[in-house]
Enzyme design. Structure first.
Site, PDB file in Angstrom:
ATOM      1  N   GLY A   1      19.132  58.965  33.335  1.00 27.35           N
ATOM      2  CA  GLY A   1      19.013  59.333  31.927  1.00 27.35           C
ATOM      3  C   GLY A   1      19.614  58.361  30.931  1.00 27.35           C
ATOM      4  O   GLY A   1      19.587  58.607  29.723  1.00 27.35           O
ATOM      5  N   GLN A   2      20.155  57.232  31.423  1.00 25.15           N
ATOM      6  CA  GLN A   2      20.719  56.275  30.475  1.00 25.15           C
ATOM      7  C   GLN A   2      19.654  55.811  29.484  1.00 25.15           C
ATOM      8  O   GLN A   2      18.476  55.759  29.825  1.00 25.15           O
ATOM      9  CB  GLN A   2      21.261  55.029  31.195  1.00 25.15           C
ATOM     10  CG  GLN A   2      22.650  55.217  31.741  1.00 25.15           C
ATOM     11  CD  GLN A   2      22.604  55.374  33.246  1.00 25.15           C
ATOM     12  OE1 GLN A   2      21.673  55.973  33.775  1.00 25.15           O
ATOM     13  NE2 GLN A   2      23.601  54.841  33.923  1.00 25.15           N
ATOM     14  N   LYS A   3      20.100  55.446  28.310  1.00 20.08           N
ATOM     15  CA  LYS A   3      19.179  55.031  27.252  1.00 20.08           C
ATOM     16  C   LYS A   3      18.176  53.987  27.751  1.00 20.08           C
ATOM     17  O   LYS A   3      16.984  54.073  27.488  1.00 20.08           O
ATOM     18  CB  LYS A   3      19.982  54.456  26.086  1.00 20.08           C
ATOM     19  CG  LYS A   3      19.336  54.750  24.766  1.00 20.08           C
ATOM     20  CD  LYS A   3      20.268  54.513  23.609  1.00 20.08           C
ATOM     21  CE  LYS A   3      19.657  55.134  22.366  1.00 20.08           C
ATOM     22  NZ  LYS A   3      20.616  55.343  21.325  1.00 20.08           N
TER      23      LYS A   3
ATOM     24  N   LEU B   1      16.973  53.589  30.530  1.00 22.20           N
ATOM     25  CA  LEU B   1      16.040  54.087  31.561  1.00 22.20           C
ATOM     26  C   LEU B   1      15.022  55.073  30.996  1.00 22.20           C
ATOM     27  O   LEU B   1      14.047  55.416  31.658  1.00 22.20           O
ATOM     28  CB  LEU B   1      16.823  54.775  32.686  1.00 22.20           C
ATOM     29  CG  LEU B   1      17.806  53.920  33.483  1.00 22.20           C
ATOM     30  CD1 LEU B   1      18.601  54.799  34.437  1.00 22.20           C
ATOM     31  CD2 LEU B   1      17.074  52.835  34.262  1.00 22.20           C
TER      32      LEU B   1
END
Ligand code: GDP
Length: 168
Positions: free
Chosen positions: A59-61, A63
């Site tokens: 969920g990192q920005k 990704l």
């Protein structure tokens, strides 16, 4: 016994929301050694008459632009919220809105999990529901539950029960 029905479930949310912890809980795996999900992880669990194919996507920005690669044939979206993350609740809301506008997710049921309810800093589920403006969602069948992925409380089971319910 009737053949198991398959259900493809996409687990998304901002990084650190608790997606991987949830996934492990569903699988009955220990949750004490979890690394951030950088790619994706697919696991299958059997629940009632269903085979649930769970997709845990990072969920990192950086990704989030890859999320769309996983939309196809999704039956349900589990949107995991870190209830204690006040600062990013608006960001969380915006990302969810974007997803709900995605054509490929049009038929997907939405289960929102307000996770980390064990923390004293957790925002209550009604407020989260308001900030995410869930009541205005007409495009998807949806429901919100609060839960604690770490302890794997029974609200988690209840929420999956709801997801697997045959009621339209
Ligand atoms: P992901 O990035 O969404 O996959 O999040 P992780 O599953 O890696 O969890 C992020 C952090 O939140 C970890 O330190 C978890 O132990 C913690 N965490 C996950 N669920 C809960 C919960 O229900 N309560 C609390 N207190 N911490 C949680």
């Amino acid at each position: 016994r009737a053949r198991e029905r398959e259900m493809r479930i996409l687990i998304l949310g901002l990084d650190n929301a608790g997606k991987t912890t949830l996934m492990k809980k569903f699988l009955g795996e220990p949750t004490d050694t979890i690394e951030p999900t950088l790619g994706f992880d697919i696991k299958t669990v059997h629940f009632k008459e269903y085979q649930l194919n769970l997709w845990d996507v990072g969920g990192q920005k950086s990704l989030r632009s890859y999320w769309k690669n996983y939309f196809e044939s999704t039956d349900a979206l589990i949107w995991v919220v870190d209830s204690s993350d006040r600062e990013r609740l608006n960001q969380c809301s915006e990302e969810l809105k974007k997803l709900l506008g995605e054509e490929k997710l049009a038929g997907a049921t939405l289960l929102v999990l307000a996770n980390k309810s064990d923390l004293t800093s957790a925002i209550d589920v009604e407020t989260i529901s308001e900030v995410l403006d869930l009541k205005s969602i007409k495009s998807h069948h949806w429901k919100i539950f609060s839960c604690c992925a770490l302890s794997g409380d029974n609200r988690l089971v209840q929420s999956i029960n709801w997801l697997c319910d045959d009621d339209p």
